[in-house]
Design an enzyme around this catalytic site. Structure first.
Site, PDB file in Angstrom:
ATOM      1  N   ASP A   1       1.911 131.427 -31.172  1.00  0.00           N
ATOM      2  CA  ASP A   1       3.068 132.264 -31.495  1.00  0.00           C
ATOM      3  C   ASP A   1       3.233 133.430 -30.528  1.00  0.00           C
ATOM      4  O   ASP A   1       2.251 134.013 -30.086  1.00  0.00           O
ATOM      5  CB  ASP A   1       2.877 132.913 -32.878  1.00  0.00           C
ATOM      6  CG  ASP A   1       3.011 131.908 -33.995  1.00  0.00           C
ATOM      7  OD1 ASP A   1       3.195 130.717 -33.714  1.00  0.00           O
ATOM      8  OD2 ASP A   1       2.944 132.335 -35.157  1.00  0.00           O
TER       9      ASP A   1
ATOM     10  N   ASP B   1       7.113 122.922 -38.951  1.00  0.00           N
ATOM     11  CA  ASP B   1       5.856 123.537 -38.526  1.00  0.00           C
ATOM     12  C   ASP B   1       4.681 122.560 -38.715  1.00  0.00           C
ATOM     13  O   ASP B   1       4.871 121.424 -39.172  1.00  0.00           O
ATOM     14  CB  ASP B   1       5.653 124.839 -39.325  1.00  0.00           C
ATOM     15  CG  ASP B   1       4.910 125.896 -38.526  1.00  0.00           C
ATOM     16  OD1 ASP B   1       4.101 125.519 -37.669  1.00  0.00           O
ATOM     17  OD2 ASP B   1       5.127 127.096 -38.764  1.00  0.00           O
TER      18      ASP B   1
HETATM   19  C1  GLA Z   1       3.780 129.755 -37.704  1.00  0.00           C
HETATM   20  C2  GLA Z   1       4.867 129.638 -36.652  1.00  0.00           C
HETATM   21  C3  GLA Z   1       5.758 130.879 -36.671  1.00  0.00           C
HETATM   22  C4  GLA Z   1       6.355 131.067 -38.031  1.00  0.00           C
HETATM   23  C5  GLA Z   1       5.226 131.135 -39.054  1.00  0.00           C
HETATM   24  C6  GLA Z   1       5.778 131.150 -40.459  1.00  0.00           C
HETATM   25  O1  GLA Z   1       2.859 130.739 -37.385  1.00  0.00           O
HETATM   26  O2  GLA Z   1       4.321 129.485 -35.382  1.00  0.00           O
HETATM   27  O3  GLA Z   1       6.777 130.750 -35.695  1.00  0.00           O
HETATM   28  O4  GLA Z   1       7.228 130.015 -38.310  1.00  0.00           O
HETATM   29  O5  GLA Z   1       4.353 130.015 -38.970  1.00  0.00           O
HETATM   30  O6  GLA Z   1       4.756 131.231 -41.422  1.00  0.00           O
END
Ligand code: GLA
Length: 491
Positions: free
Chosen positions: A251, A181
């Site tokens: 997301d 991430d």
């Molecule tokens: C980000 C990512 C998500 C998930 C969260 C976890 O928002 O985009 O897909 O992995 O972190 O905290």
């Protein structure tokens, strides 16, 4: 201008800047670990189970724990998902203790939820017996998005980082996929810093280790609204050399609004995506939410069809045990999976948009994806098959009947036909294929008979269907719904 339009405008300016670097037509080389020759498929916990760490009482089944991942893997195996190619089960955020081991500096799986130091290793080997590969989650900054320990030790700096030690740990546990991430690092530093993890995975792999599929999320923090003030051009060459898949947008949430936002963004980026997306390296529009709470049946079908024709990675996030039969059928639709896994791996483009076909709000969008024809002609000329989808964006009124001249649509797909020929190593075939299409007379029954039309959602479609052979492809589409067919040339 509203906020969304402003965002899209910025993005299209950036896309233009990015495209202009790549007019030489060459296909960009991918991370060289032999993985992801077709889009990976599997399951990931985030959208459905987020960072639920409360394992008390009846919530035991839903918390981020050893049991959850084992339960999902077993259910995927029992329901036939694994045999169809959904063979990764990926842990997302919130799996570790808040502190690294004081002495070794290694990450420590949460003691209760993951059964102590060796729990994840055991989980990986249990899953391997089911033919399922275990994935794990980390972050290129100093903390994960949910504030668990991550791979940097100092903010925006490689000094004292944990790349090597974590790569070694993941290999020693038998991890086969890693989501990296991009929280807690300044986005404009990530291109200098984050590819370090790709190198660490490469350098620390021992001969007996399974290779690790690498999903990078850090590019999305550069390219999206998450930091509107710092939207910046992304070096997609570098991303593709460093990652097997990469997130490039915000997301997904469990709603149609979220799916639509992603669709619009992906359309705005489709020229850049076409160039980079393919065997070894894939844009990832995020998880499949079929089986969640937020989509109607039509919307779930539209979501699944688009991700399939985009050749996007298919990682579902749902409770596999609780899926309805129609959801299993959709997720396991063999026609869609085979289109998704097509060897050419071309991202479907939106080639035509019609706002006038319907008086109500919403437009009809036509997507085209060329695929490799079944009949392999060796080195002789072949023209691709075409998957065509009609997506109706309206959300008022009845189903609509939409017709379009096939020849017109295929002629608008010239870029895609060229891409298909390039990927076969025969760029010269494109012109010959286009010449064949030009030869089809729009109003003559004679020539258009050359296409066999197959409805890819046929077994599920309960609405009226009309598949014309007179040069016009006519399909009935529901509001926020999709229809998808494959045209195969009868040679
Ligand atoms: C980000 C990512 C998500 C998930 C969260 C976890 O928002 O985009 O897909 O992995 O972190 O905290």
């Amino acid at each position: 201008m509203d906020w969304f339009k402003l965002k899209m405008l910025k993005l299209s300016i950036l896309s233009f800047v990015t495209i202009s670097y790549y007019l030489d037509g060459s296909f960009v080389s991918a991370l060289d670990n032999g993985l992801a020759r077709t889009p990976p498929m599997g399951w990931i916990s985030w959208v459905r189970f987020t960072c639920d760490i409360n394992c008390a009482g009846s919530n035991k089944l839903n918390c981020i724990s050893y049991e959850l991942y084992e339960r999902m893997a077993r259910s995927m195996k029992d329901k036939g998902f694994v045999d169809l190619g959904y063979n990764y089960v990926n842990i997302d955020d919130c799996w570790s203790e808040f502190e690294r081991d004081e002495l070794t500096k290694r990450l420590v799986p949460h003691k209760e939820r993951f059964r102590g130091n060796d729990g994840i290793k055991e989980l990986a080997s249990t899953l391997r017996e089911l033919n399922v590969k275990l994935g794990i989650y980390g972050d290129c900054g100093t903390q994960t998005c949910a504030k668990y320990p991550a791979q940097l030790s100092k903010f925006d700096s490689l000094e004292g980082n944990f790349y090597k030690i974590d790569a070694e740990t993941f290999y020693s546990w038998g991890i086969e996929s890693f989501k990296f991430d991009g929280c807690y690092i300044t986005p404009n530093k990530s291109e200098q810093i984050c590819p370090g993890m790709s190198k660490a995975l490469e350098l620390n792999k021992k001969d007996n280790n399974k290779p690790i599929l690498l999903t990078c999320e850090w590019p999305s923090y550069m390219a999206t609204f998450r930091h509107p003030e710092t939207i910046m051009p992304v070096d997609w060459d570098l991303v593709k050399r460093s990652c097997n898949l990469w997130r490039h947008f915000e997301d997904i949430y469990d709603s149609w609004l979220s799916v639509e936002t992603i669709i619009d963004y992906c359309i705005s980026m489709q020229d850049v995506i076409l160039k980079y997306h393919g065997p070894g390296g894939w844009f990832d529009p995020d998880q499949i939410i079929v089986g969640g709470f937020g989509l109607s049946r039509d919307q779930a079908r539209a979501h699944m069809v688009l991700w399939s024709i985009w050749s996007a990675p298919l990682f579902m996030s749902n409770d596999v045990e609780k899926l309805q039969p129609w959801e299993v059928e959709l997720l396991q639709n063999r026609n869609l999976i085979s289109v998704n896994q097509d060897q050419l791996g071309i991202w479907a483009q939106m080639v035509h948009e019609d706002g006038k076909a319907v008086w109500s709000m919403g437009k009809l969008q036509v997507f085209v994806k060329p695929t490799r024809p079944k009949q392999d002609t060796g080195s002789q000329l072949f023209c691709p098959d075409f998957v065509i989808a009609y997506l109706y964006r309206g959300s008022l009124g009845n189903s609509i009947k939409f017709s379009i001249n096939i020849r017109q649509i295929l002629l608008k797909s010239d870029k895609l036909i060229q891409e298909a020929s390039n990927r076969q190593g025969h760029p010269e075939w494109a012109k010959k294929c286009l010449d064949r299409i030009i030869a089809i007379e729009p109003d003559s029954n004679k020539n258009i008979k050359g296409f066999h039309v197959k409805d890819l959602l046929d077994s599920l479609a309960d609405s009226e269907q009309e598949l014309s052979i007179d040069g016009y492809l006519t399909l009935v589409v529901n509001p926020t719904g999709i229809r998808v067919v494959k045209l195969t040339e009868n040679v």
